[in-house]
Scaffold this motif. Structure first.
Motif, PDB file in Angstrom:
ATOM      1  N   LYS A 232      -1.798 -38.761 -33.043  1.00 24.87           N
ATOM      2  CA  LYS A 232      -2.360 -37.504 -32.535  1.00 24.87           C
ATOM      3  C   LYS A 232      -1.932 -36.324 -33.408  1.00 24.87           C
ATOM      4  CE  LYS A 232      -2.830 -38.891 -27.691  1.00 24.87           C
ATOM      5  NZ  LYS A 232      -2.243 -38.776 -26.321  1.00 24.87           N
ATOM      6  N   MET A 233      -0.764 -36.451 -34.035  1.00 25.34           N
ATOM      7  CA  MET A 233      -0.269 -35.370 -34.907  1.00 25.34           C
ATOM      8  C   MET A 233      -0.820 -35.485 -36.323  1.00 25.34           C
ATOM      9  SD  MET A 233       3.642 -34.600 -33.730  1.00 25.34           S
ATOM     10  CE  MET A 233       4.276 -36.254 -33.912  1.00 25.34           C
ATOM     11  N   ASP A 234      -1.029 -36.719 -36.791  1.00 27.00           N
ATOM     12  CA  ASP A 234      -1.621 -36.929 -38.116  1.00 27.00           C
ATOM     13  C   ASP A 234      -2.315 -38.288 -38.116  1.00 27.00           C
ATOM     14  OD1 ASP A 234      -2.290 -37.355 -40.795  1.00 27.00           O
ATOM     15  OD2 ASP A 234      -0.522 -36.297 -41.535  1.00 27.00           O
ATOM     16  N   ALA A 235      -3.615 -38.282 -37.947  1.00 27.11           N
ATOM     17  CA  ALA A 235      -4.381 -39.531 -37.852  1.00 27.11           C
ATOM     18  C   ALA A 235      -4.473 -40.248 -39.197  1.00 27.11           C
ATOM     19  CB  ALA A 235      -5.784 -39.244 -37.313  1.00 27.11           C
ATOM     20  N   VAL A 236      -4.348 -39.510 -40.286  1.00 32.32           N
ATOM     21  CA  VAL A 236      -4.500 -40.085 -41.622  1.00 32.32           C
ATOM     22  C   VAL A 236      -3.205 -40.724 -42.105  1.00 32.32           C
ATOM     23  CG1 VAL A 236      -5.010 -39.568 -44.050  1.00 32.32           C
ATOM     24  CG2 VAL A 236      -6.342 -38.477 -42.232  1.00 32.32           C
ATOM     25  N   ASP A 237      -2.080 -40.091 -41.828  1.00 27.98           N
ATOM     26  CA  ASP A 237      -0.789 -40.570 -42.345  1.00 27.98           C
ATOM     27  C   ASP A 237       0.286 -40.488 -41.268  1.00 27.98           C
ATOM     28  OD1 ASP A 237       1.204 -41.430 -44.085  1.00 27.98           O
ATOM     29  OD2 ASP A 237       1.472 -39.465 -45.038  1.00 27.98           O
ATOM     30  N   PRO A 238       0.119 -41.228 -40.171  1.00 28.03           N
ATOM     31  CA  PRO A 238       1.071 -41.095 -39.049  1.00 28.03           C
ATOM     32  C   PRO A 238       2.482 -41.532 -39.372  1.00 28.03           C
ATOM     33  CG  PRO A 238      -0.432 -42.944 -38.689  1.00 28.03           C
ATOM     34  CD  PRO A 238      -0.958 -42.193 -39.876  1.00 28.03           C
ATOM     35  N   VAL A 239       2.655 -42.507 -40.285  1.00 31.90           N
ATOM     36  CA  VAL A 239       4.014 -43.022 -40.511  1.00 31.90           C
ATOM     37  C   VAL A 239       4.835 -42.146 -41.456  1.00 31.90           C
ATOM     38  CG1 VAL A 239       3.447 -45.417 -39.957  1.00 31.90           C
ATOM     39  CG2 VAL A 239       3.319 -44.652 -42.316  1.00 31.90           C
ATOM     40  N   LYS A 240       4.262 -41.034 -41.914  1.00 36.33           N
ATOM     41  CA  LYS A 240       5.121 -40.078 -42.632  1.00 36.33           C
ATOM     42  C   LYS A 240       6.232 -39.590 -41.706  1.00 36.33           C
ATOM     43  CE  LYS A 240       2.713 -35.705 -41.622  1.00 36.33           C
ATOM     44  NZ  LYS A 240       1.800 -34.673 -42.168  1.00 36.33           N
ATOM     45  N   TYR A 241       5.961 -39.625 -40.390  1.00 38.03           N
ATOM     46  CA  TYR A 241       6.959 -39.163 -39.431  1.00 38.03           C
ATOM     47  C   TYR A 241       8.137 -40.121 -39.299  1.00 38.03           C
ATOM     48  CZ  TYR A 241       3.385 -35.742 -38.232  1.00 38.03           C
ATOM     49  OH  TYR A 241       2.462 -34.725 -38.293  1.00 38.03           O
ATOM     50  N   ASP A 242       8.026 -41.310 -39.865  1.00 36.06           N
ATOM     51  CA  ASP A 242       9.180 -42.204 -39.928  1.00 36.06           C
ATOM     52  C   ASP A 242      10.322 -41.525 -40.670  1.00 36.06           C
ATOM     53  OD1 ASP A 242      10.764 -44.546 -39.753  1.00 36.06           O
ATOM     54  OD2 ASP A 242      10.030 -45.240 -41.691  1.00 36.06           O
TER      55      ASP A 242
END
Length: 254
Positions: A232-242
């Protein structure tokens, strides 16, 4: 923290930790010792397999692994002899031992010879929204050869409710192109949007404090909950939040 504030905070933290300096502190440094695609794939897969426990021990044992592979992982996998495998008998990292390692080398050779490589397996079984079913299929293919039942525990299965932290981390390394030189982005037929966050104690605890995750266990159900929130925060690159969750947990004791 409001949703917009949380996104800004995590975007900032992801950018703070997703830098070349991160490599020196992380197991991703092991595949970074190589430039050939197949060497990176194999070094990354074996390193991620033993990436649990004490960080110093992980790095020491992963480097020892690369020495056993004669610093040419792909060539070793494809051309090893029984004598070469015998040299691996004494390897141990926690519950992963020499017998497991010997099978892993044979299984990797089988995947390159019969299934056109690791990337092809994941690409074949990837679903638009998730790679978790592909991990399940990869495990089935990986254990097509005769093997000890004990060795199966070293490849997680999301369809048996595992968060599959280590293999999701490996997939992040291979698929995601972060423009910072940490993740490799060498698998071009899978998108970053299909990746799942490597969920472990650190990222799970931080995610719960930030109200991204309610479920208490770090399992496949928790992973789906966390993935849904991050997408929901970044549909293109969600796992950057790892990088943000891990950095906050490990480096900042958030």
């Amino acid at each position: 923290m409001k949703k917009s504030e949380l996104k800004s905070f995590l975007d900032f933290k992801a950018e703070q930790y997703n830098t070349p300096e991160f490599i020196a502190t992380d197991p991703v440094q092991i595949p970074h010792q190589f430039s050939k695609k197949e060497d990176i794939e194999i070094a990354g897969f074996l390193t991620s397999t033993i990436a649990w426990g004490n960080r110093k021990s992980i790095l020491n044992n992963a480097n020892r692994l690369m020495d056993l592979l004669e610093r040419s992982p792909h060539d070793f996998v494809m051309n090893h002899s029984e004598d070469d495998l015998g040299k691996m008998a004494n390897f141990v990292h926690r519950t992963f031992n020499g017998l497991d390692l010997q099978y892993f080398i044979k299984a990797l050779q089988h995947i390159y010879l019969k299934h056109s490589g690791i990337e092809n397996v994941f690409t074949t079984y990837a679903e638009a929204e998730s790679l978790q079913p592909a991990i399940h299929q990869f495990k089935k293919i990986f254990f097509e050869l005769p093997h000890l039942p004990r060795t199966e525990k070293h490849v997680s299965d999301p369809l048996k409710n595992s968060a599959a932290k280590r293999i999701n981390m490996y997939l992040r390394w291979m698929v995601r192109n972060d423009n910072a030189g940490v993740d490799f982005g060498i698998w071009k037929n899978i998108q970053s949007s299909q990746l799942s966050c490597p969920l472990d104690v650190h990222s799970g605890n931080v995610a719960r404090k930030l109200k991204l995750l309610k479920r208490k266990q770090n399992d496949a159900k928790a992973l789906l909950e966390l993935d849904t929130a991050l997408r929901k925060m970044d549909a293109v690159d969600p796992v950057k939040y790892d990088f943000a969750l891990f950095g906050l947990g490990v480096f900042e004791k958030y």
